[in-house]
Scaffold this active site. Structure first.
Site, PDB file in Angstrom:
ATOM      1  N   LYS A 155      13.737  14.041 102.446  1.00 56.97           N
ATOM      2  CA  LYS A 155      14.145  13.987 103.851  1.00 56.97           C
ATOM      3  C   LYS A 155      14.720  12.599 104.117  1.00 56.97           C
ATOM      4  O   LYS A 155      13.998  11.627 104.325  1.00 56.97           O
ATOM      5  CB  LYS A 155      12.978  14.227 104.820  1.00 56.97           C
ATOM      6  CG  LYS A 155      13.463  14.368 106.280  1.00 56.97           C
ATOM      7  CD  LYS A 155      12.381  14.109 107.303  1.00 56.97           C
ATOM      8  CE  LYS A 155      12.298  12.660 107.699  1.00 56.97           C
ATOM      9  NZ  LYS A 155      13.523  12.150 108.417  1.00 56.97           N
ATOM     10  N   GLU A 192       5.732   2.375 101.674  1.00 61.89           N
ATOM     11  CA  GLU A 192       6.395   1.068 101.735  1.00 61.89           C
ATOM     12  C   GLU A 192       6.780   0.887 103.188  1.00 61.89           C
ATOM     13  O   GLU A 192       7.685   1.549 103.689  1.00 61.89           O
ATOM     14  CB  GLU A 192       7.598   1.042 100.793  1.00 61.89           C
ATOM     15  CG  GLU A 192       8.114  -0.361 100.542  1.00 61.89           C
ATOM     16  CD  GLU A 192       9.258  -0.713 101.459  1.00 61.89           C
ATOM     17  OE1 GLU A 192       8.978  -1.405 102.472  1.00 61.89           O
ATOM     18  OE2 GLU A 192      10.393  -0.327 101.184  1.00 61.89           O
ATOM     19  N   CYS A 243      12.799  -4.642 105.436  1.00 58.22           N
ATOM     20  CA  CYS A 243      11.374  -4.801 105.694  1.00 58.22           C
ATOM     21  C   CYS A 243      10.814  -6.070 105.078  1.00 58.22           C
ATOM     22  O   CYS A 243       9.807  -6.600 105.550  1.00 58.22           O
ATOM     23  CB  CYS A 243      10.616  -3.574 105.199  1.00 58.22           C
ATOM     24  SG  CYS A 243      11.118  -3.048 103.565  1.00 58.22           S
ATOM     25  N   GLU A 303       7.225  -7.265 113.594  1.00 59.15           N
ATOM     26  CA  GLU A 303       8.466  -7.033 112.875  1.00 59.15           C
ATOM     27  C   GLU A 303       9.577  -6.763 113.886  1.00 59.15           C
ATOM     28  O   GLU A 303       9.478  -5.861 114.712  1.00 59.15           O
ATOM     29  CB  GLU A 303       8.323  -5.856 111.918  1.00 59.15           C
ATOM     30  CG  GLU A 303       9.545  -5.636 111.057  1.00 59.15           C
ATOM     31  CD  GLU A 303       9.330  -4.568 110.001  1.00 59.15           C
ATOM     32  OE1 GLU A 303       9.730  -4.781 108.845  1.00 59.15           O
ATOM     33  OE2 GLU A 303       8.755  -3.517 110.335  1.00 59.15           O
TER      34      GLU A 303
END
Length: 490
Positions: free
Chosen positions: A181, A256, A290, A390
């Protein structure tokens, strides 16, 4: 708008289909999603979205195919990956155009980085499986490494092809079958990749692609009892939801997730080089990575010098039309991320951080598109939102420290632990600092990227590893056969 990508996908009939059991088929789901060009904020295509029923069909196909694919020879799997690798390189320009269109990557960056590093994951998986010892001996016990089974793979929008190959390559090499996906926000390169898999001769059911959103398709994949492993790259919030949905069936979950990576510039570093390289790394892919080192930790007595050097480095960026070869940084990939970055820049100002370049709003002359001004804050307290959360955009926080011990404490003082950087001329001292940082990767003095270096997180940055040998082994189970007998010698 680059129409060639859209024209190719339209003429092939792929935009309104999913790839299941070796065929492009109409999904049972009736949902549709617009693909937005982030440089214009205009839709350029519409894709069909699958549903739980489509996930079930794809998993069934993968389960059937697993019986034969899992026992196929490593050499045949390596040969397939070799063909995939060659086709990606042959179609590199089309992939680069697709990535630039769907998520705004500067075309030069897409050509030089996004596509080539994606191809490397396939090459490395091919090379590993060709010589991997699936059976070893420990006395009379045989240690057998076997494919874990059907793997559901969820990939993000920021490195759309790179994240696909980082999962699909090792999974297929290990003998697993997959249901992919991709992000519904950047699906064009994924559709091109599915065509590569088809043209490379992947057996029916070994690779399946179901477009869709997280709440529908992602949740169905995570909960499906015939999925043996799910691997997700995404936000920490999304990773938690996937793990919760997967828990009742006790499948393996590899995650992750988010990061807030520090860049510790030691007192003996070459500051002109280290600061410029640190800014470039933090703003790579417009900060949408990231592991981007968006916290620059510097000796307090060098703070003003660092501010000047950082702003000089940022001033060299060319923010603009991602299709222009002169552009170094395109827009943010989507409206939600643009809004998030604007919110966090305003939070930094409100919390008292000192804005040394950039700031809210679009760059001058860019009135349309999800463009962000490369922004650098200094005087940042380690507990401010911009130092803890973040941001996922071109926003750098410069944080002063008074001792190397304090720098390490600040580096470790977030809920994340994905990546880190250390800069210093004394390699032994840099290594000592790297050893104390709690993260899955540490870069000393800006080394070249390596597809063999395992990548993954400590703490809320996830679990499991991707890339290279460790990434390949994530897709294997370990079986011990006692009484097998000693290894035969020639």
């Amino acid at each position: 708008m680059n129409t060639s990508v859209i024209q190719q996908l339209t003429s092939a009939g792929h935009l309104d289909r999913i790839f299941v059991d070796g065929e492009w088929v109409l999904p049972a789901g009736l949902g549709r999603a617009s693909v937005i060009d982030p440089s214009t904020e205009e839709p350029v295509a519409q894709i069909a979205l699958g549903c739980a029923q489509d996930v079930a069909a794809a998993v069934d196909a993968a389960r059937r195919a697993f019986t034969s694919w899992s026992v196929s020879s490593p050499q045949s799997r390596a040969a397939l990956l070799g063909r995939v690798h060659s086709l990606i390189l042959e179609r590199a320009e089309m992939f680069a155009q697709a990535i630039s269109l769907e998520m705004g990557a500067a075309i030069g960056f897409a050509r030089a980085t996004q596509v080539p590093v994606a191809a490397e994951h396939i090459r490395v998986a091919r090379d590993i499986v060709a010589s991997y010892p699936f059976l070893t001996h420990r006395g009379d016990t045989a240690i057998v490494r076997e494919a874990i089974g059907v793997c559901a793979l969820i990939t993000p929008w920021n490195w759309p092809l790179y994240q696909i190959t980082a999962k699909v390559g090792p999974a297929l090499a290990a003998g697993c079958t997959v249901v992919l996906k991709p992000s519904e926000l950047s699906p064009l390169s994924a559709l091109l990749f599915a065509q590569v898999m088809h043209d490379a001769g992947v057996p029916a059911g070994v690779f399946n692609l179901v477009n869709g959103d997280g709440p529908e398709v992602g949740a169905a994949m995570a909960a499906h009892p015939d999925v043996d492993m799910i691997s997700i790259t995404g936000s920490t919030r999304a990773g938690v939801l996937v793990a919760q949905a997967a828990a009742p069936t006790v499948k393996r979950v590899a995650q992750e997730l988010g990061g807030k990576s520090p860049n510790v510039i030691l007192p003996d570093a070459d500051f002109a080089r280290a600061v410029a390289a640190g800014v470039a790394a933090g703003f790579r892919n417009v900060g949408q990575s990231c592991s981007a080192p968006t916290r620059m930790l510097v000796p307090r007595e060098r703070l003003q010098e660092v501010e000047r050097l950082a702003c000089e480095a940022a001033s060299k960026f060319v923010v603009g039309d991602p299709r222009s070869p002169q552009t170094t940084h395109g827009p943010m990939a989507n409206r939600a991320q643009f809004n998030r970055v604007q919110e966090m820049i305003e939070a930094g100002i409100a919390d008292g951080a000192r804005l040394v370049c950039g700031g809210p709003g679009r760059p001058q002359g860019l009135e349309r598109g999800f463009y962000v001004r490369p922004t650098i804050f200094s005087g940042v307290d380690p507990q401010m939102r911009i130092a803890q959360e973040e941001i996922f955009g071109p926003v750098l926080s410069i944080i002063a420290y008074d001792s190397v011990h304090e720098a390490v404490e600040i580096a470790n003082d977030t809920v994340y632990g994905l990546g880190a950087h250390v800069q210093g001329q004394d390699l032994a001292a840099a290594r000592a600092v790297a050893a104390r940082i709690r993260s899955g990767q540490v870069h000393i003095n800006n080394p070249a990227w390596s597809p063999h270096a395992p990548f993954g997180g400590y703490k809320r940055s996830g679990n499991g590893r991707e890339y290279g040998l460790e990434g390949f082994q994530e897709y294997l189970e370990t079986k011990a056969i006692l009484g097998f007998g000693q290894e035969e010698t020639a």
